[in-house]
Design a protein around this motif. Structure first.
Motif: not given
Length: 392
Positions: A45-58
């Motif tokens: 709960m300290s990540s700036n990865n707000y939308l989880g896009l670091t793993h988005h397949p596109k």
């Protein structure tokens, strides 16, 4: 021969004050649950990865295809041979997304503020800055020869008083964060713009924590308040909700052209890897076609914040997915954070000089990736440790 005695003394002073923090090493990528070096799984709960896009397949696919086409690096600064077609496409997409004439991409949000402020501010100008603006804004201002005025956090009466005093300068530039990173509160941008128009000032908004979070499709605070065409410089990051790395300014074509020639952090840094540019292009498309990510982000954040308040935690002025829990002095704050980690919850302690000496906090960032079960787990850990420390 000189040695490191002075540096060692400075380091020991940090340790004595309870403000020393070693780097934490993680064994996997940014996600809701992550693995510490050694194998312990914790809720992140300290990540700036707000939308989880670091793993988005596109985005991953776009990065792979760009690497195959262009290679792993751009090979040069932008003004020599480092402006590839993929960089130009990204800037055109960003300008269209933000509703401006042009956009210019930098290597980070930090270097964006340094480069833009250094380009637009001269010795005959004055910059008027909110006292809680991000360190990159403060450092960017320090590198200029402009006069500097500070107004109390979100104090619009004081802002107007300062603007009244600054009529003799060539340019007046009002600078604010869109979302303030330590407290999670939103700038009163409508009033700032109205005052700037009244006193003929330019408006500069750093949307690092608003990009992908505020506004339709995550377009930022200018869109959130319906101020298109009235904000002169919109700074964004590609490193937080966008899920990659980099920063940009959305502005006029004339301002972009000036920065290409004058912004030192732009001129003297190799351009973004093609894979990063491609993944950011894909991210813009994701923001426009998958609004459920932002909806989930806000549902999680509002629900979790309300629950924390009901339990008696002090969440400060938070009104976004950034939710601090105010603890107090530095050593106690860092110990609180450590105890949470013992319970399987990563909530980073933030202490002086980032915040006031008596306003140390654990800063939590709720994301779209967090499930209801994740947030319940976090609440249980917070309540247990909060009672131990007498916070609730």
């Amino acid at each position: 021969m000189a040695n490191f005695d002075v540096i060692a003394q400075e380091l020991q002073a940090l340790k004595d004050a309870g403000r020393y923090r070693p780097l934490t090493v993680w064994e996997d990528g940014s996600d809701a649950w992550m693995t510490l070096e050694g194998g312990k799984r914790v809720l992140q709960m300290s990540s700036n990865n707000y939308l989880g896009l670091t793993h988005h397949p596109k985005m991953k696919q776009a990065a792979i295809e760009a690497t195959e086409k262009y290679g792993v690096g751009a090979g040069s600064v932008r003004t020599i041979t480092g402006t590839l077609a993929i960089h130009d496409e990204l800037e055109q997409k960003l300008a269209a997304f933000k509703g401006t004439e042009a956009a210019l991409v930098f290597q980070s949000g930090f270097t964006t503020n340094q480069g833009v402020l250094g380009s637009i501010l001269g010795a005959d100008d004055v910059v008027i800055s909110d006292e809680l603006n991000h360190a990159s804004i403060i450092d960017g201002i320090r590198l200029t020869k402009a006069s500097r005025k500070i107004f109390a956090h979100k104090d619009m009466d004081q802002l107007e008083a300062v603007l009244k005093e600054c009529g003799s300068y060539r340019q007046r530039v009002v600078v604010t964060d869109g979302v303030f990173s330590m407290d999670g509160d939103i700038a009163p941008l409508t009033t700032i713009v109205e005052l700037a128009e009244k006193y003929d000032a330019l408006v500069y908004v750093d949307d690092a924590h608003a990009s992908g979070v505020l506004g339709k499709h995550g377009k930022g605070s200018t869109d959130h308040f319906g101020l298109h065409g009235r904000v002169h410089f919109q700074i964004g990051t590609l490193s937080k909700a966008i899920g990659a790395v980099g920063g940009y300014v959305a502005t006029s074509q004339a301002a972009k052209d000036l920065m290409i020639n004058n912004a030192r952090s732009f001129l003297f840094s190799t351009s973004l890897p093609p894979s990063v540019a491609a993944s950011c292009i894909a991210a813009i498309d994701v923001l426009k076609t998958e609004p459920e990510l932002t909806e989930r982000l806000w549902s999680n954040a509002n629900s979790f914040r309300d629950t924390l308040k009901k339990e008696g935690f002090n969440t400060g002025d938070s009104e976004t997915p950034i939710i601090p829990i105010i603890v107090g002095e530095p050593a106690r704050t860092l110990e609180f954070s450590k105890r949470l980690l013992d319970e399987g919850l990563c909530a980073q302690g933030i202490v002086y000089p980032t915040v006031s000496m008596d306003k140390g906090r654990v800063r939590m960032i709720v994301t779209a990736q967090h499930t209801d079960e994740d947030l319940a787990f976090a609440l249980d850990a917070l309540k247990k440790v909060g009672r131990e420390f007498g916070i609730i």
